[in-house]
Design an enzyme around this catalytic site. Structure first.
Site, PDB file in Angstrom:
ATOM      1  N   GLU A  47      65.962  31.581  54.570  1.00  0.00           N
ATOM      2  CA  GLU A  47      67.272  31.493  55.214  1.00  0.00           C
ATOM      3  C   GLU A  47      67.250  30.377  56.256  1.00  0.00           C
ATOM      4  OE1 GLU A  47      70.268  34.588  57.574  1.00  0.00           O
ATOM      5  OE2 GLU A  47      68.115  35.013  57.463  1.00  0.00           O
TER       6      GLU A  47
ATOM      7  N   LYS B 180      77.112  34.423  53.570  1.00  0.00           N
ATOM      8  CA  LYS B 180      76.553  35.715  53.971  1.00  0.00           C
ATOM      9  C   LYS B 180      77.659  36.670  54.409  1.00  0.00           C
ATOM     10  CE  LYS B 180      72.893  37.507  57.030  1.00  0.00           C
ATOM     11  NZ  LYS B 180      71.924  37.104  58.080  1.00  0.00           N
TER      12      LYS B 180
ATOM     13  N   CYS C 290      69.314  37.836  53.525  1.00  0.00           N
ATOM     14  CA  CYS C 290      68.702  38.616  54.597  1.00  0.00           C
ATOM     15  C   CYS C 290      69.333  40.002  54.808  1.00  0.00           C
ATOM     16  CB  CYS C 290      68.718  37.791  55.882  1.00  0.00           C
ATOM     17  SG  CYS C 290      67.437  38.292  57.075  1.00  0.00           S
TER      18      CYS C 290
END
Length: 275
Positions: free
Chosen positions: A53, A123, A158
């Site tokens: 990331e 995200k 994540c």
């Protein structure tokens, strides 16, 4: 830039590499150089190179710094990825700080194919406990499924890993789930077991690529992993130049589909919708 361009067979096995860079905070030049070194070293041996990331900058939560480092989707990071993916005949995945046309910032994942075609995902689950939602805008599109060398590949980032409904593999939609992360050792137990859980419940391979080194959020000892649909760890460590950590694993299309046919768990799942 010198790479081996001989690779592979459609619908056959894939070799995936999770490259655990020790990211230099805010230093794009150094990080892209390190990533290039690692990817060139595995060219000819891997089909997909996965980076952590925000691999080109580090995980940035200072608003002014993030804005200074942000770039559009056709900026230098994706330009770099497209050139290297073409030269090394593999796909490259990771995430970067993206600046949208309206000035909003996103934590944007990408998968760039050798053809230059790039798929993006913003995200969705921002880590509000750390203040990520104060700097970045949440994406609202579902995780994408990318067709690459006969495989269906999903992409997430994540904190998304903690939300099984968001990553649910409806109708066997994906064969491989890639998670790019900045996940400190203080929560390594959760990282390891959530990767395993997502693989088992979705009957899919899961690749979790985490950074190494340290930053303001903690230490990272190298917890990247490749998990098979039964929850077994199958990745092995590869030795790359400059001590860059890398886990590589060969995943089998035929084994995956044989397992799904013998044990069709996803056919028995409950139906639901996501608001």
């Amino acid at each position: 830039m010198t790479c081996n361009n001989t690779r592979p067979h459609l619908n056959g096995p894939l070799t995936v590499a999770a490259i655990g860079l020790d990211i230099a905070t805010s230093d794009k030049k150094a990080n892209l150089k390190a990533a290039s070194t690692a990817i060139e070293a595995i060219a000819g041996h891997a089909d997909i190179a996965v980076l952590p990331e925000m691999f080109s900058t580090g995980y940035i939560l200072q608003a002014d710094t993030a804005r200074n480092l942000a770039e559009p989707s056709d900026g230098p990071t994706i330009e770099w990825a497209a050139k290297l993916a073409s030269a090394c005949n593999l796909a490259i995945a990771g995430s970067f700080i993206a600046l949208d046309h309206d000035g909003r910032l996103f934590n944007r994942a990408f998968l760039t194919e050798p053809s230059g075609e790039t798929t993006y995902y913003d995200k969705h689950h921002l880590f509000s406990t750390g203040g990520e939602d104060k700097v970045y805008t949440s994406g609202h599109k579902a995780i994408p499924t990318i067709r690459f060398r006969g495989w269906n590949i999903a992409l997430a980032i994540c904190y998304d890993l903690r939300f099984p409904i968001w990553l649910r593999n409806s109708h066997n939609g994906y064969d491989l789930l890639i998670i790019v992360a900045n996940w400190p050792d203080s929560r390594a137990y959760a990282w390891k077991h959530l990767l395993i859980a997502r693989a088992i419940e979705n009957q899919a391979y899961v690749v979790g690529c985490n950074r190494t080194g340290s930053d303001d959020f903690g230490n990272y000892s190298g917890t990247s992993a490749i998990i098979d649909p039964k929850g077994q760890t199958i990745g092995t460590e590869a030795h790359l130049p400059d001590g860059i950590q890398c886990v590589m694993g060969r995943i089998s299309h035929s084994s995956l589909y044989e397992f799904r046919e013998k044990f069709p768990v996803l056919l028995h799942g409950d139906r639901f919708t996501i608001d």
